[in-house]
Design a protein around this motif. Structure first.
Motif, PDB file in Angstrom:
ATOM      1  N   PHE A 124     -14.034   5.682   2.292  1.00 47.40           N
ATOM      2  CA  PHE A 124     -13.602   4.451   2.951  1.00 47.40           C
ATOM      3  C   PHE A 124     -12.143   4.180   2.610  1.00 47.40           C
ATOM      4  CE2 PHE A 124     -17.976   2.821   3.691  1.00 47.40           C
ATOM      5  CZ  PHE A 124     -17.781   2.158   4.892  1.00 47.40           C
ATOM      6  N   ASN A 125     -11.834   4.201   1.294  1.00 44.93           N
ATOM      7  CA  ASN A 125     -10.484   3.891   0.839  1.00 44.93           C
ATOM      8  C   ASN A 125      -9.479   4.938   1.290  1.00 44.93           C
ATOM      9  OD1 ASN A 125     -11.465   1.632  -0.543  1.00 44.93           O
ATOM     10  ND2 ASN A 125     -11.905   2.831  -2.375  1.00 44.93           N
ATOM     11  N   TYR A 142      -3.218  -7.433   5.028  1.00 40.63           N
ATOM     12  CA  TYR A 142      -4.435  -6.663   4.741  1.00 40.63           C
ATOM     13  C   TYR A 142      -5.489  -7.520   4.050  1.00 40.63           C
ATOM     14  CZ  TYR A 142      -7.399  -2.999   2.736  1.00 40.63           C
ATOM     15  OH  TYR A 142      -8.467  -2.214   2.377  1.00 40.63           O
ATOM     16  N   ASN A 168     -16.437   2.908  10.369  1.00 40.76           N
ATOM     17  CA  ASN A 168     -15.094   2.572   9.886  1.00 40.76           C
ATOM     18  C   ASN A 168     -14.063   3.609  10.336  1.00 40.76           C
ATOM     19  OD1 ASN A 168     -13.475   0.805   7.906  1.00 40.76           O
ATOM     20  ND2 ASN A 168     -13.070   2.853   7.135  1.00 40.76           N
ATOM     21  N   HIS A 179     -18.831  -3.296   6.617  1.00 41.97           N
ATOM     22  CA  HIS A 179     -19.731  -3.969   5.677  1.00 41.97           C
ATOM     23  C   HIS A 179     -20.805  -4.768   6.415  1.00 41.97           C
ATOM     24  CE1 HIS A 179     -16.852  -3.087   2.391  1.00 41.97           C
ATOM     25  NE2 HIS A 179     -17.900  -3.268   1.620  1.00 41.97           N
ATOM     26  N   ASP A 209      -8.665   4.550   5.015  1.00 42.60           N
ATOM     27  CA  ASP A 209      -7.722   3.451   5.201  1.00 42.60           C
ATOM     28  C   ASP A 209      -6.310   3.870   4.795  1.00 42.60           C
ATOM     29  OD1 ASP A 209      -9.656   1.783   6.166  1.00 42.60           O
ATOM     30  OD2 ASP A 209      -9.861   0.571   4.362  1.00 42.60           O
ATOM     31  N   ASP A 249     -10.826   2.280  12.450  1.00 39.18           N
ATOM     32  CA  ASP A 249      -9.511   2.231  11.800  1.00 39.18           C
ATOM     33  C   ASP A 249      -8.350   2.519  12.764  1.00 39.18           C
ATOM     34  OD1 ASP A 249      -9.289   1.228   9.254  1.00 39.18           O
ATOM     35  OD2 ASP A 249      -9.753   3.107   8.257  1.00 39.18           O
ATOM     36  N   THR A 257     -12.811  -2.625   7.817  1.00 41.95           N
ATOM     37  CA  THR A 257     -13.614  -2.630   6.595  1.00 41.95           C
ATOM     38  C   THR A 257     -14.661  -3.738   6.632  1.00 41.95           C
ATOM     39  OG1 THR A 257     -11.802  -1.701   5.291  1.00 41.95           O
ATOM     40  CG2 THR A 257     -13.506  -2.890   4.083  1.00 41.95           C
ATOM     41  N   ILE A 314      -9.979  -9.231   4.703  1.00 41.31           N
ATOM     42  CA  ILE A 314     -10.918  -8.860   3.650  1.00 41.31           C
ATOM     43  C   ILE A 314     -11.532 -10.113   3.035  1.00 41.31           C
ATOM     44  CG2 ILE A 314     -11.118  -7.809   1.362  1.00 41.31           C
ATOM     45  CD1 ILE A 314     -10.769  -5.717   3.472  1.00 41.31           C
TER      46      ILE A 314
END
Length: 445
Positions: free
Chosen positions: A32-33, A134, A175, A205, A36, A179, A201, A138
């Motif tokens: 995921f990270n 960003y 995701n 979730h 991104d 993205d 993101t 979130i």
């Protein structure tokens, strides 16, 4: 589906049954990270620096989720070991309520303070704005993040790490699709830049939480509240067990925020480099966390079944297996660091700084295994104070040590990287010594 009684199968089989899906799940989180970072990196070094700076704040916010996940895993695992599935579900239901409460606190604190905190770090104005762009989505979607911690912990405590893995895989694919669409726009969908990565993101979730709650409806351990009122005793137990890990995570993040000005003083490229470096090192971290999940579940269930010696054996065996995996990853970092960094940045200075970071942390990488896996073992026993006592002071020591090495001795960013690597070794050694005392076996939850 009844809960998996891991206490009734061989230890080796139980570790394998829990660890490989948990490791895969943690790797998916790291992907995921990385996804991104890959797409945001296309926007330039400023955007990548903004994501890096905001990541330290995101870690702070995740402390609430860590609190929930630790408490729920310990209580559910102990009740499953005692063959009391109804009470395990009751603990899970209270954990979901606690997750929403934690999210409310994070949103109330984070939304108004994100700007002032980022501005206090000595970052360039463009990096600050990118970080806020960003962070805002979130934070607005944070209830979904903390709920996922709770849902995941119910599965894990009951001995099922495969279902969260499958859910995360689906959410990751979602995701991956969102993205580039959200960041760069397509058709009538306008480009949102770095904010698009945040919204992708959040929606991933949302999908994960929805699927998890639906799947839990068909399990023997169903989260419920047992009536119209919450049980203060269960909420208190969740808070007592989870708070040390949550506080540790929060302080760890605050310490990294304090390190950021020291890193920034060596140049924006160093800030971007440690951001990508952390995401690559996440392969090591999340591998350990997968084994840590296995250790927490096994220790909790074995203690619930009245088998403390097997609980200890499970913890040590899982730690050794994790150390072997980390040795392979460390060797990869040493040999291929520049190439790995070049995947995420075309800036030669970022690549050079990031490669140096990976090679320095690789030297003490294996020590991450006892640090994190034994943290899971302590937490599974319901005795989560030792990881906080060990972790917080030694992580805090990185601030003066990094300043001394980077500025006092003139080592620059390399001094900061050495401060991080050396304290990792000390934390691993301290956790081994404390766990050997065996006092955690007498914890009542």
């Amino acid at each position: 589906m009844p809960p998996k009684l891991l206490t009734e199968v061989s230890l080796t089989r139980a570790i394998f049954q829990l660890s490989w899906p948990a490791i895969t799940s943690m790797m998916l989180i790291n992907v995921f990270n990385l996804v991104d970072a890959f797409w945001v990196g296309k926007l330039g070094t400023v955007a990548l620096g903004g994501m890096t700076a905001s990541a330290f704040l995101v870690w702070c916010f995740h402390a609430g989720g860590q609190l929930v996940g630790t408490g729920v895993t310990a209580l559910v695992a102990r009740r499953v070991g005692e063959t009391r599935p109804g009470e395990a579900g009751l603990a899970g239901g209270h954990g979901l309520v606690l997750a929403l409460l934690m999210a409310g606190v994070v949103m109330a604190v984070g939304l108004p303070l994100q700007g002032p905190v980022l501005r206090s770090l000595g970052l360039d104005p463009g990096v600050i704005q990118a970080g806020m762009d960003y962070l805002t989505p979130i934070l607005l979607g944070f209830p979904l993040v903390t709920l996922w911690y709770g849902v995941d912990a119910i599965f894990r405590g009951s001995g099922d790490t495969r279902s969260p893995m499958q859910i995360l895989a689906i959410a990751l694919l979602f995701n991956v699709v969102l993205d580039p669409l959200f960041i760069f726009g397509v058709g009538p969908l306008p480009p949102m830049g770095i904010a698009g990565a945040g919204w992708a993101t959040v929606l991933a979730h949302a999908l994960g939480v929805s699927m998890g709650l639906m799947w839990l409806r068909h399990r023997d351990i169903k989260p419920h509240l047992g009536g119209e009122r919450l049980d203060p005793g269960i909420l208190g137990s969740l808070m007592r067990i989870g708070s040390p890990i949550g506080v540790t995570g929060l302080l760890f993040s605050l310490i990294y925020l304090a390190l950021t000005p020291i890193i920034a003083s060596t140049g924006s490229s160093a800030v971007a480099a440690i951001g990508v470096g952390h995401r690559l090192e996440g392969i090591s971290y999340f591998s350990c966390m997968g084994f840590s999940t296995a250790a927490a579940t096994l220790v909790g269930q074995y203690l619930g079944a009245g088998k403390p010696d097997l609980a200890a054996r499970a913890a040590w065996t899982t730690t050794a297996l994790s150390g072997g995996v980390l040795a392979v990853i460390a060797l990869t970092f040493l040999l291929f660091a520049p190439w790995l960094m070049s995947i995420f940045s075309s800036d030669p200075e970022v690549i050079a700084q990031g490669a140096l970071y990976l090679r320095i942390v690789a030297i003490c990488e294996v020590a991450m295994a006892p640090e994190l896996v034994l943290e899971g073992a302590f937490s599974g026993a319901g005795n989560s104070m030792p990881p906080m006592i060990v972790g917080v002071p030694l992580t805090a020591a990185r601030i003066p040590l990094a300043y001394f090495l980077a500025r006092g001795l003139g080592w620059g960013a390399a001094g900061i990287w050495w401060a991080i690597s050396g304290t990792t070794l000390l934390k691993g050694a301290a956790m081994i010594l404390w766990f050997k005392t065996g006092r955690w076996k007498r914890t009542q939850v």
